[in-house]
Enzyme design. Structure first.
Site, PDB file in Angstrom:
ATOM      1  N   SER A 149       0.807  -1.228   0.000  1.00  0.00           N
ATOM      2  CA  SER A 149       0.000   0.000   0.000  1.00  0.00           C
ATOM      3  C   SER A 149       0.832   1.266   0.000  1.00  0.00           C
ATOM      4  O   SER A 149       0.286   2.348  -0.179  1.00  0.00           O
ATOM      5  CB  SER A 149      -0.920   0.023   1.214  1.00  0.00           C
ATOM      6  N   GLU A 273      -7.804   8.195  26.515  1.00  0.00           N
ATOM      7  CA  GLU A 273      -8.951   7.289  26.629  1.00  0.00           C
ATOM      8  C   GLU A 273      -8.642   6.075  27.508  1.00  0.00           C
ATOM      9  O   GLU A 273      -9.541   5.521  28.145  1.00  0.00           O
ATOM     10  CB  GLU A 273      -9.359   6.828  25.215  1.00  0.00           C
ATOM     11  N   GLU A 327      -8.091   6.708  18.460  1.00  0.00           N
ATOM     12  CA  GLU A 327      -7.505   5.509  19.078  1.00  0.00           C
ATOM     13  C   GLU A 327      -5.985   5.692  19.113  1.00  0.00           C
ATOM     14  O   GLU A 327      -5.423   6.448  18.317  1.00  0.00           O
ATOM     15  CB  GLU A 327      -7.834   4.242  18.269  1.00  0.00           C
ATOM     16  N   GLU A 368     -10.183   7.060   3.518  1.00  0.00           N
ATOM     17  CA  GLU A 368      -9.754   5.665   3.381  1.00  0.00           C
ATOM     18  C   GLU A 368     -10.571   4.735   4.283  1.00  0.00           C
ATOM     19  O   GLU A 368     -10.653   4.945   5.502  1.00  0.00           O
ATOM     20  CB  GLU A 368      -8.278   5.527   3.760  1.00  0.00           C
TER      21      GLU A 368
HETATM   22 ZN   LIG Z   1      -2.594  -4.980   3.112  1.00  0.00          ZN
END
Ligand SMILES: [Zn+2]
Length: 594
Positions: A149, A273, A327, A368
């Site tokens: 990617s 968090e 997160e 995304e």
């Molecule tokens: Zn992948």
């Protein structure tokens, strides 16, 4: 939520497993009429020949953090680059998290979404299916037949194919060799859109420093250099910067939404968090607080880490820059999301559009759905496909909130997976159900399978049987032919769906880098500042103000009321908004200075 989905799917199976076929489909008139209607639509299809005020790129997928193909043992890099680390083993794949949406994933997600709406499935179009233009994109990296990617992101965001595991640099740079970075940087369309005066944003379900979003703003020979703690000594010596630091200092990004808190805060600092979880603390060895530094750079900048604060900030017009990190690393899968604290991809997309659309010059937004990829790498089709359905929901939301008259939306994937779908299941069979009949070993098999990955289950030359109870479990791993800790990417072409100005250029079979060039040309940003395209009809119609769609309405019919007041010195537009006029790159595209 997860439980509800499972119950829904169980219910679907009960309703649909009898192989029910809609009765109207038995009549030839049904198909002839439907095709004639589609033909009529096709005959009337007219390219929108203006420039795009706004550009949105939806990317279905995200990448493995440490995916290393076993063949790299035998391939010392490409094009003169030397492999600087010992060859990886399959165990290196275990930290791989997310990846992509090939055509088989699109088809399976279509059926799932249709079944969730109580229909057989394959006949029910996704939001992306309804875009009028389509192309196939060749996804290989310069040095790899099957891509990762990072190299693919360089192609579709910068317009230049790169090497495996490198981000925002041409193939002249070598993986993990910091001193090959300088001089080989290539710039993203997002960066160029910012230079042209547009607002820009990145939205992802992974960490915002992950390979795909990182390519919008960073240049690095190693996609895993998330924070300075990941930088080897020679990279630090040679001045290479970690991705989190580049997020803050490489360019001015107006909206940043996703995961990735831990890379922004000093080592050991408690997470907002999970303050008592030692595994979620900040990791920066330089002790810098990059969120604070980012806020100090921009007046009107706001940082949030939960859903309530984000929804407030997105509707506050005094907020000019918005960073939401929800997160410490990646966000939860949609089916495991805490709906009170975290946002869906659809909600993040809407929040980003609310902030970005305040700029009268338009915006560039990268969205995304990064955990489709992760679900596939885990060999869990349920996770991948429920993520893909949410990804399509986000596309539907953007389609609803923007007009095709001024906003180009492209939907694509960076690469595919070795995810297959076959076996002649009856129409209406649950997407997670069994193929029709038995295999030659007398056992059942699922219609969804993987060529390789953790779903390999051979035991003493025999595979386990599977029944519907097992195959419909969200944690079920579909069987794989070859044992790997993490399923790999696939090589086949991926689709590019398009709607809006210049969407008609999306056609045929193209190199992945073509995607970036379509966006740059449509937006009239470098290297196409002399695009000579007329401004969007909607934008230039008398009375149209660039207000947020939904409050002002959509399309020409919404263009009621006065033109923006233009002074004699206003560049770009004349005093008459109609007909639309051309502009060159020397002028601000839309004639309205911020
Ligand atoms: Zn992948």
């Amino acid at each position: 939520m997860q439980g509800a989905c499972v119950l829904l799917l169980l219910g679907l199976r009960l309703q649909l497993s009898l192989g029910l076929v809609p009765v109207e489909e038995e009549d030839p008139t049904f198909w002839n009429r439907q095709a004639a209607q589609a033909l009529n639509v096709a005959k009337k299809l007219q390219p929108i020949q203006t420039a795009a005020k706004n550009v949105i790129l939806f990317l279905g997928d995200s990448e493995c953090a440490r995916l290393v193909h076993p063949l790299s043992l035998h391939n010392p890099g490409a094009l003169g680059c030397q492999l600087t680390q010992a060859g990886p083993r399959d165990s290196d794949l275990t930290q791989c998290v997310p990846s992509r949406m090939g055509v088989s994933t699109v088809t399976a997600a279509r059926i799932l979404k249709g079944q969730m709406a109580g229909k057989p499935g394959p006949e029910t179009p996704l939001a992306m299916d309804q875009f009028p233009y389509l192309a196939l994109s060749k996804t290989y990296n310069v040095d790899r037949q099957v891509p990762d990617s990072a190299g693919t992101a360089t192609a579709y965001l910068c317009g230049v194919k790169g090497n495996y595991r490198t981000i925002g640099i041409s193939a002249a740079a070598c993986y993990n060799q910091c001193n090959t970075t300088r001089g080989n940087e290539v710039t993203s369309v997002m960066n160029r859109a910012k230079k042209a005066g547009k607002s820009v944003g990145v939205v992802t379900t992974t960490r915002v420093q992950h390979a795909s979003p990182a390519r919008a703003y960073a240049h690095t020979v190693n996609r895993n250099w998330y924070s300075d703690a990941d930088l080897p000594a020679d990279a630090q010596r040679n001045g290479c910067q970690d991705i989190a630091k580049q997020l803050v200092y490489n360019m001015d990004i107006d909206v940043i939404l996703g995961g990735g808190r831990k890379y922004m805060f000093p080592e050991g600092s408690p997470d907002s968090e999970y303050p008592h979880d030692a595994n979620q603390t900040g990791v920066r060895k330089d002790k810098r607080n990059l969120v604070q530094e980012w806020q100090a750079k921009h007046q009107g900048a706001q940082y949030v880490w939960n859903r309530t604060a984000l929804l407030q900030a997105a509707s506050d017009s005094s907020v000019t820059h918005l960073m939401g990190l929800f997160e410490p690393v990646d966000m939860a899968y949609e089916t495991q999301r805490d709906h009170t604290k975290d946002l869906s991809l659809e909600e993040m997309t809407e929040a980003a559009l609310r902030v970005l659309s305040r700029n009268p010059r338009g915006f560039f937004l990268f969205v995304e759905g990064g955990r489709i990829d992760h679900g596939h790498h885990e060999g869990k089709a349920y996770m991948a496909l429920t993520e893909a359905v949410m990804f399509d929901n986000a596309i539907a939301k953007a389609n609803e909130l923007t007009s095709e008259l001024d906003t180009l939306i492209l939907v694509t994937a960076d690469h595919s997976h070795v995810f297959t779908f076959g076996g002649y299941p009856l129409r209406g069979t649950s997407i997670f159900g069994l193929a029709d009949g038995k295999a030659r070993d007398g056992k059942s098999f699922t219609s969804l399978l993987y060529s390789n990955g953790p779903g390999y289950q051979m035991n003493r030359h025999s595979r386990p049987d599977v029944d519907e109870t097992k195959s419909r479990d969200p944690s079920y791993r579909q069987q794989a032919a070859v044992p790997l800790a993490s399923e790999t990417h696939g090589v086949e072409d991926v689709a590019v769906f398009a709607r809006g100005p210049q969407a008609h250029l999306v056609h045929g079979v193209q190199e992945e880098a073509f995607v970036a060039h379509v966006m740059a040309f449509a937006g009239c940003v470098e290297p196409y500042t002399d695009c000579n395209l007329p401004a969007p009809a909607q934008y230039c119609m008398p009375g149209h103000l660039p207000t947020f769609p939904g409050t002002a309405g959509r399309g020409p019919a919404a263009a009621a009321g006065p033109c923006p007041a233009l002074t004699p010195t206003s560049p770009g537009l004349g005093n008459s908004c109609s007909p639309a006029r051309s502009f060159s790159g020397l002028e601000p595209p839309w004639g309205l200075r911020p």
